[in-house]
Motif scaffolding. Sequence first.
Motif, PDB file in Angstrom:
ATOM      1  N   THR A  46       0.588  -1.141   0.546  1.00 12.16           N
ATOM      2  CA  THR A  46      -0.036  -0.008  -0.082  1.00 12.16           C
ATOM      3  C   THR A  46       1.370   1.253  -0.050  1.00 12.16           C
ATOM      4  N   PRO A  47       0.913   2.264  -0.775  1.00 11.49           N
ATOM      5  CA  PRO A  47       1.832   3.059  -1.027  1.00 11.49           C
ATOM      6  C   PRO A  47       1.005   4.012   0.625  1.00 11.49           C
ATOM      7  N   GLN A  49       1.970   6.899   0.949  1.00 11.24           N
ATOM      8  CA  GLN A  49       1.107   8.266   1.281  1.00 11.24           C
ATOM      9  C   GLN A  49       0.696   7.967   0.040  1.00 11.24           C
ATOM     10  N   HIS A  90      -6.855   0.810  11.610  1.00 11.04           N
ATOM     11  CA  HIS A  90      -6.837  -0.009  12.490  1.00 11.04           C
ATOM     12  C   HIS A  90      -5.896  -1.461  12.297  1.00 11.04           C
ATOM     13  N   LYS A  91      -5.072  -1.668  11.375  1.00 15.13           N
ATOM     14  CA  LYS A  91      -4.438  -3.189  11.137  1.00 15.13           C
ATOM     15  C   LYS A  91      -3.262  -2.798  12.065  1.00 15.13           C
ATOM     16  N   ARG A 117       4.647  11.015   9.635  1.00 16.63           N
ATOM     17  CA  ARG A 117       3.585   9.935   9.325  1.00 16.63           C
ATOM     18  C   ARG A 117       3.121   9.091  10.012  1.00 16.63           C
ATOM     19  N   LEU A 127      -4.748  10.820   8.385  1.00 18.74           N
ATOM     20  CA  LEU A 127      -4.840  11.880   7.337  1.00 18.74           C
ATOM     21  C   LEU A 127      -4.558  11.699   6.287  1.00 18.74           C
ATOM     22  N   THR A 128      -5.486  11.153   5.325  1.00 17.43           N
ATOM     23  CA  THR A 128      -5.346  11.568   3.965  1.00 17.43           C
ATOM     24  C   THR A 128      -5.889  11.859   3.261  1.00 17.43           C
ATOM     25  N   ASP A 146      -3.793   6.898  -0.169  1.00 18.78           N
ATOM     26  CA  ASP A 146      -2.647   5.394   1.012  1.00 18.78           C
ATOM     27  C   ASP A 146      -3.586   4.366   1.813  1.00 18.78           C
ATOM     28  N   THR A 151     -10.779  -0.188   6.448  1.00 17.41           N
ATOM     29  CA  THR A 151     -10.222   1.054   6.989  1.00 17.41           C
ATOM     30  C   THR A 151     -11.557   1.986   7.730  1.00 17.41           C
ATOM     31  N   SER A 227       4.904  -1.745   3.338  1.00 16.12           N
ATOM     32  CA  SER A 227       5.526   0.210   3.276  1.00 16.12           C
ATOM     33  C   SER A 227       4.915   1.213   4.081  1.00 16.12           C
ATOM     34  N   GLU A 228       4.524   0.411   5.553  1.00 13.38           N
ATOM     35  CA  GLU A 228       4.449   1.630   6.566  1.00 13.38           C
ATOM     36  C   GLU A 228       5.181   2.527   7.368  1.00 13.38           C
ATOM     37  N   TYR A 231       7.179   5.752   5.853  1.00 14.98           N
ATOM     38  CA  TYR A 231       6.083   6.136   6.142  1.00 14.98           C
ATOM     39  C   TYR A 231       5.800   8.109   5.497  1.00 14.98           C
TER      40      TYR A 231
HETATM   41  C1  LIG Z   1       2.343   6.148   6.335  1.00 20.01           C
HETATM   42  S1  LIG Z   1       0.863   5.959   6.617  1.00 20.01           S
HETATM   43  C2  LIG Z   1       0.461   7.379   6.098  1.00 20.01           C
HETATM   44  C3  LIG Z   1      -1.346   7.678   6.009  1.00 20.01           C
HETATM   45  C4  LIG Z   1      -1.278   9.041   5.466  1.00 20.01           C
HETATM   46  N1  LIG Z   1      -1.164   9.728   4.706  1.00 20.01           N
HETATM   47  C5  LIG Z   1      -1.274   9.868   7.084  1.00 20.01           C
HETATM   48  O1  LIG Z   1      -0.271  10.396   6.688  1.00 20.01           O
HETATM   49  O2  LIG Z   1      -1.665  10.189   8.460  1.00 20.01           O
HETATM   50  C6  LIG Z   1       0.363   4.882   4.979  1.00 20.01           C
HETATM   51  C7  LIG Z   1       0.708   3.799   5.845  1.00 20.01           C
HETATM   52  O3  LIG Z   1      -0.215   3.458   6.223  1.00 20.01           O
HETATM   53  C8  LIG Z   1      -0.574   1.546   6.451  1.00 20.01           C
HETATM   54  N2  LIG Z   1      -2.731   1.662   6.372  1.00 20.01           N
HETATM   55  C9  LIG Z   1      -3.077   1.924   5.733  1.00 20.01           C
HETATM   56  N3  LIG Z   1      -3.651   2.052   5.935  1.00 20.01           N
HETATM   57  C10 LIG Z   1      -4.120   0.914   7.700  1.00 20.01           C
HETATM   58  C11 LIG Z   1      -4.668   0.724   8.295  1.00 20.01           C
HETATM   59  N4  LIG Z   1      -6.047   0.229   8.001  1.00 20.01           N
HETATM   60  N5  LIG Z   1      -4.510  -0.022   9.335  1.00 20.01           N
HETATM   61  C12 LIG Z   1      -3.760  -0.034   9.555  1.00 20.01           C
HETATM   62  N6  LIG Z   1      -2.434   0.711   8.937  1.00 20.01           N
HETATM   63  C13 LIG Z   1      -2.564   1.417   7.296  1.00 20.01           C
HETATM   64  C14 LIG Z   1      -0.107   1.513   5.093  1.00 20.01           C
HETATM   65  O4  LIG Z   1       1.181   0.679   5.331  1.00 20.01           O
HETATM   66  C15 LIG Z   1      -0.038   2.456   4.371  1.00 20.01           C
HETATM   67  O5  LIG Z   1       1.489   2.273   3.335  1.00 20.01           O
END
Ligand SMILES: C[S@@+](CC[C@H](N)C(=O)[O-])C[C@H]1O[C@@H](n2cnc3c(N)ncnc32)[C@H](O)[C@@H]1O
Length: 440
Positions: A46-47, A49, A90-91, A117, A127-128, A146, A151, A227-228, A231
């Motif tokens: 998952t991206p 950002q 949530h994960k 982030r 926050l996206t 992302d 979610t 990928s998280e 971030y």
């Molecule tokens: C670094 S975070 C940034 C999210 C948002 N843009 C922010 O800045 O708050 C993005 C990563 O969170 C993870 N992610 C996305 N949805 C998620 C979820 N529901 N629960 C846990 N991790 C999640 C994925 O690995 C994704 O690459």
Amino acid sequence: MRALEETGPRPTATPCGCMKPDLETGNLLTEPVGYLESCFSAKNGTPRQPSICSYSRACLRIRKRIFNNPEHSLMGLEQFSHVWILFVFHKNGHLSCKAKVQPPRLNGAKTGVFSTRSPHRPNAIGLTLAKLEKVEGGAIYLSGIDMIHGTPVLDIKPYIAEYDSPQNVMEPLADFNLQNNQHTPNTVSQSDSKTDSCDQRQLSGCDEPQPHHSTKKKPKCPEDRTSEENYLTHSDTAKIQQAFPMHREIAADFGLESRCDQSSSMAEEQIGPYCPEKSFSEKGTDKKLERVEGAAVLQGSRAETQPMAPHCPAGRADGAPRSVVPAWVTEAPVATLEVRFTPHAEMDLGQLSSQDVGQASFKYFQSAEEAKHAIEAVLSADPRSVYRRKLCQDRLFYFTVDIAHVTCWFGDGFAEVLRIKPASEPVHMTGPVGSLVSLG
Ligand SMILES: C[S@@+](CC[C@H](N)C(=O)[O-])C[C@H]1O[C@@H](n2cnc3c(N)ncnc32)[C@H](O)[C@@H]1O
């Protein structure tokens, strides 16, 4: 100023000792307005950002449990091109209690969680800034996201550049002492040995091991980070990075980067000296795209966005910076990768998009081309963790986007897609039962 903690309302406790949700204390018991249907089924791939992949799509249906007539709550939203999505990570497995995190950009050094982030934060709120593709009844369709499937979304707010971007501040900014504001690498404790177990877990990615779907070369790494962890920002295409490395990174941080499907000339255009709004046509409605109005320059340990367009309506003529980010955000340690597809993978993709009997077709992508672009975008930003990148280089990497389960490997400066198979069913929506998320 007296601290609110001293004077403010005290949280009330239930007989069992739990905090009672209370608006005044901020101990909210939230109820998601909806659960995202996303083209990404798991964290892996998952991206990091939203700006990484413009083809990443999602749909959010407002729950009737929140509003009897969900469509009423979305009235007027269709007039906006972008929306802020507030959601729950949530994960994550658990709420994070760590004040410092180790973003990959700091190569193991720590910094305060609130300067990142990171998904691992006390309230696990994300926050996206997403592009609003359309509003249909009680549902919104988004791109450039992302978040993973399922979610929980807490809120939706329109993106209003005039309010949300320092580039658009209309009145003169108050004196901003850049010296005092400077966030030097000194504030990052490289050798802080007090990394506790939670930090270690986060660093090692053991929070939630990712499933591996192949028996071939199953990673034995103690961790298989997603990928998280990377971030903060992403690096975009090599071409663009070479041409405008800082610009691109900073634009990405602010969710303003041109999308992966746009050409580098478009990117140049975006950071160019003139900033008329670019309009695009969509289903008969002209929407407006925000423009990146500033360019970033490095000054000491910070990068600043500076106006390049004195004639922009919201621009400042004095050339003072409007927003500042530390250099460690903008200095991408991870090279953008070239993405290749083996002939077999190309063939797989073709088959996946064909309408053969019994063959599922894409749910989020409109064509095999789009799917390919999305896969390219995800991989060119190198979704691997630092650990994996350094210590498990020869391991296969898997991720699922839409109905495509992608297997690839990484070499020096490139990622190669080996196979693309139909994914198993995407995760099902969380039902209303157990859907309350307590942030208190
Ligand atoms: C670094 S975070 C940034 C999210 C948002 N843009 C922010 O800045 O708050 C993005 C990563 O969170 C993870 N992610 C996305 N949805 C998620 C979820 N529901 N629960 C846990 N991790 C999640 C994925 O690995 C994704 O690459």
